[in-house]
Design an enzyme around this catalytic site. Structure first.
Site, PDB file in Angstrom:
ATOM      1  N   LYS A 152       0.828  -1.210   0.000  1.00 13.28           N
ATOM      2  CA  LYS A 152       0.000   0.000   0.000  1.00 13.28           C
ATOM      3  C   LYS A 152       0.864   1.262   0.000  1.00 13.28           C
ATOM      4  CE  LYS A 152      -2.805   0.987   3.652  1.00 13.28           C
ATOM      5  NZ  LYS A 152      -2.629   2.393   4.078  1.00 13.28           N
ATOM      6  N   ARG A 197       3.064   5.854  -3.353  1.00 14.21           N
ATOM      7  CA  ARG A 197       4.233   6.625  -3.781  1.00 14.21           C
ATOM      8  C   ARG A 197       4.521   6.435  -5.261  1.00 14.21           C
ATOM      9  NH1 ARG A 197       4.327   5.736   1.522  1.00 14.21           N
ATOM     10  NH2 ARG A 197       5.618   6.982   2.928  1.00 14.21           N
ATOM     11  N   GLN A 204       4.873   9.360   7.014  1.00 16.72           N
ATOM     12  CA  GLN A 204       3.985  10.231   6.227  1.00 16.72           C
ATOM     13  C   GLN A 204       4.434  11.676   6.342  1.00 16.72           C
ATOM     14  OE1 GLN A 204      -0.014   9.406   7.539  1.00 16.72           O
ATOM     15  NE2 GLN A 204      -0.059   7.425   6.518  1.00 16.72           N
ATOM     16  N   GLY A 236      -4.975   8.345   5.126  1.00 19.14           N
ATOM     17  CA  GLY A 236      -4.076   9.340   5.701  1.00 19.14           C
ATOM     18  C   GLY A 236      -2.866   9.567   4.814  1.00 19.14           C
ATOM     19  N   SER A 239       7.283   9.515  11.973  1.00 18.60           N
ATOM     20  CA  SER A 239       6.201   9.312  11.007  1.00 18.60           C
ATOM     21  C   SER A 239       6.726   9.411   9.587  1.00 18.60           C
ATOM     22  CB  SER A 239       5.097  10.355  11.208  1.00 18.60           C
ATOM     23  OG  SER A 239       4.265  10.391  10.070  1.00 18.60           O
ATOM     24  N   ARG A 275      -6.586   2.237  17.771  1.00 16.97           N
ATOM     25  CA  ARG A 275      -6.344   0.789  17.676  1.00 16.97           C
ATOM     26  C   ARG A 275      -6.077   0.156  19.038  1.00 16.97           C
ATOM     27  NH1 ARG A 275      -3.047   0.492  11.873  1.00 16.97           N
ATOM     28  NH2 ARG A 275      -4.949   0.598  10.624  1.00 16.97           N
ATOM     29  N   ARG A 284      -7.288  -3.065   9.407  1.00 13.90           N
ATOM     30  CA  ARG A 284      -6.340  -3.960  10.088  1.00 13.90           C
ATOM     31  C   ARG A 284      -6.957  -4.591  11.343  1.00 13.90           C
ATOM     32  NH1 ARG A 284      -2.287  -3.349   6.633  1.00 13.90           N
ATOM     33  NH2 ARG A 284      -1.685  -1.240   6.038  1.00 13.90           N
ATOM     34  N   LYS A 320      -4.649   6.205  14.497  1.00 15.28           N
ATOM     35  CA  LYS A 320      -4.736   5.525  13.195  1.00 15.28           C
ATOM     36  C   LYS A 320      -6.190   5.545  12.718  1.00 15.28           C
ATOM     37  CE  LYS A 320      -0.383   4.606  12.759  1.00 15.28           C
ATOM     38  NZ  LYS A 320       0.385   5.333  11.737  1.00 15.28           N
ATOM     39  N   ASP A 328       2.041  -0.916  11.738  1.00 17.52           N
ATOM     40  CA  ASP A 328       0.777  -1.417  11.169  1.00 17.52           C
ATOM     41  C   ASP A 328       0.540  -2.889  11.503  1.00 17.52           C
ATOM     42  OD1 ASP A 328       0.286   1.058  10.104  1.00 17.52           O
ATOM     43  OD2 ASP A 328       1.112   0.584   8.136  1.00 17.52           O
TER      44      ASP A 328
HETATM   45  C1  S3P Z   1       2.589   5.046   6.161  1.00 17.66           C
HETATM   46  C2  S3P Z   1       3.181   5.390   7.350  1.00 17.66           C
HETATM   47  C3  S3P Z   1       2.644   4.996   8.654  1.00 17.66           C
HETATM   48  C4  S3P Z   1       1.692   3.828   8.538  1.00 17.66           C
HETATM   49  C5  S3P Z   1       0.678   4.038   7.437  1.00 17.66           C
HETATM   50  C6  S3P Z   1       1.382   4.206   6.104  1.00 17.66           C
HETATM   51  C7  S3P Z   1       3.175   5.533   4.899  1.00 17.66           C
HETATM   52  O1  S3P Z   1       1.938   6.091   9.207  1.00 17.66           O
HETATM   53  O2  S3P Z   1       1.024   3.613   9.757  1.00 17.66           O
HETATM   54  O3  S3P Z   1      -0.192   2.933   7.357  1.00 17.66           O
HETATM   55  O4  S3P Z   1       2.786   5.031   3.819  1.00 17.66           O
HETATM   56  O5  S3P Z   1       4.028   6.412   4.959  1.00 17.66           O
HETATM   57  P1  S3P Z   1       2.698   7.257  10.027  1.00 17.66           P
HETATM   58  O6  S3P Z   1       3.624   7.930   9.131  1.00 17.66           O
HETATM   59  O7  S3P Z   1       1.602   8.173  10.482  1.00 17.66           O
HETATM   60  O8  S3P Z   1       3.365   6.566  11.171  1.00 17.66           O
END
Ligand code: S3P
Length: 437
Positions: free
Chosen positions: A22, A27, A169, A94, A167, A346, A388, A342, A315
């Site tokens: 995913k 990306r 993200q 997210g 993080s 969770r 999940r 999340k 995750d």
């Molecule tokens: C992800 C980063 C994680 C992960 C999410 C996907 C990503 O989140 O939990 O399912 O693709 O960069 P965080 O960056 O908020 O930790």
């Protein structure tokens, strides 16, 4: 409402491939959109989250063809996006909202990002703070930090940013903004997080440097178009890994799964729990290493999970909590406060559902203690709309006495559309997701 029904499964002896990763699929769409030509993406995850990314990029003027459900042709436009005619709906994702904010921060138009009720409760101040410091104007409409987001793109300047929470993200949003910013952008992480953005930028020939805990890019970059194959998702593989690892005599081979060391923490924990697991990397010359995972089932022991390993398996904590309930002793999970923000809280969802199955659990602000081995009782469990949680408890149901029902389970399509088909194979039966009014 979609319901998954699960019963005890016969001993597993199985070879499976899981759908595309995913994080990497998101990306691949975003980065190939920035290149100078057509990029073919294969083994793309045809899940709802990644379709949100496709829809938003189309609304921003990128042509994306889908000759097959798992093959895309993305027509890169050298980073030129066009103003959308309406809101950009990010669904449950997210990653879509946070990473695309990084791209939109430096555009010369305004946009508004919305999400479903779950995404609308997730904090966005973590990306707003650094992107606004780079010169963008991003405002969250609810309590100053929850979506919808209003983004007014502006010329950006490079920034050095120390992430307050680990993080990927947030790191990725800043790096994507940094591609169009003036000068140098750097991000220091408190603990290593998944490095797909860095690896894939390099794959598209953008120099990205790492100095210790700091990642560095320079603005004014051009991405070179290239085809890309997405490896299988280790986060999806983890469900089957636990199903096999906790069942004495079980055997499982998972083919073509991503084995990026920033994602394989789940394997390390299961090995610490006493599982017999081998990973064989057979493809390490591409952006992302991939290979096979072989699991032999046995009796699991309790472990402690915490510290720097948490981002590496963030995750997988829901399914590791299920493994803990099956393991001998008290498993302690700490430093996992991020689980509260999340797709659902969770930690609360895990504690509540484990208790319903008869497990003794002590919930803490940043983790939980789980006493095993529990003799799991079948129960009716809510997914809380979290893919999940739904899948973790479907696996728990394979070990429970009686029937387990997961309600509100359509959310598995977010990351694993064929999950119930594979579950049927594991249970050696034909029924699957039943509709219930
Ligand atoms: C992800 C980063 C994680 C992960 C999410 C996907 C990503 O989140 O939990 O399912 O693709 O960069 P965080 O960056 O908020 O930790």
């Amino acid at each position: 409402m979609d319901v998954i029904r699960v019963k005890k499964a016969p001993r597993m002896d199985w070879e499976v491939s899981v759908p595309g990763d995913k994080s990497i699929s998101h990306r691949a769409v975003l980065l190939s959109s920035l290149t100078n030509g057509v990029c073919e993406i294969t083994n793309f995850l045809a899940g709802e989250d990644c379709h949100s990314t496709i829809a938003v990029m189309r609304a921003l003027g990128i042509t994306i063809e889908e000759p097959e459900t798992t093959t895309l042709q993305v027509h890169g436009r050298r980073g030129e996006l066009t103003a959308p005619s309406g809101d950009l709906f990010c669904g449950n994702s997210g990653t879509t909202m946070r990473l695309i904010s990084g791209l939109l921060a430096g555009q010369n138009f305004a946009s508004r990002l919305t999400g479903d009720p779950s995404l609308s409760r997730r904090p966005m101040d973590r990306i707003m703070t650094p992107l606004n410091q780079m010169g963008a104007s991003i405002q969250a409409e609810v309590e100053g930090k929850f979506p919808p987001l209003r983004i007014e793109g502006r010329p950006l300047k490079g920034l050095h940013y120390e992430l307050p929470v680990a993080s990927a993200q947030v790191k990725s949003a800043i790096l994507l903004a940094g591609l169009s910013a003036s000068g140098r952008t750097s991000v220091t992480e408190p603990a290593p997080t998944r490095d797909h953005t860095e690896r894939m930028l390099r794959y598209y020939l953008v120099p990205v440097r790492r100095e210790g805990a700091t990642v560095i890019v320079h603005g004014g970059q051009h991405l070179e178009s290239r085809d890309f194959q997405v490896p299988g998702d280790i986060s999806s593989a983890a469900f089957w890994m636990v199903a096999a690892a906790a069942q004495p005599g079980a055997r499982l081979t998972i083919r073509n799964v991503g084995l990026n060391p920033t994602r394989t923490g789940v394997i390390g924990v299961l090995i610490r729990m006493g599982a017999t697991i081998r990973e064989v990397v057979d493809d390490c010359d591409k952006a992302e290493p991939a290979g096979n995972i072989v699991v032999h089932g046995g009796f699991l022991q309790a472990v402690e999970i915490g510290g720097e390993e948490i981002p590496n398996l963030i995750d997988e904590l829901p399914i590791l909590a299920v493994a803990a309930a099956l393991a001998n002793g008290t498993t302690i999970i700490r430093d996992a406060r991020e689980l509260r923000v999340k797709e659902t809280d969770r930690l609360a969802a895990l504690a509540g559902n484990l208790r319903k199955m008869g497990v003794v659990v002590r919930e803490h602000e940043d983790g939980m203690e789980i006493e095993g081995p529990a003799s799991l009782q079948g129960a009716t469990l809510d997914s809380f709309g979290d893919h999940r949680i739904a899948m973790a408890f479907a696996i728990a149901g394979l070990f429970a006495k009686g029937e387990t029902l997961i309600t509100n389970a359509g959310c598995v399509a977010v990351s694993y559309p064929d999950f119930t088909k594979s579950l049927d194979v594991v249970m050696k039966r034909k029924t699957r997701m039943a509709k219930r009014s």
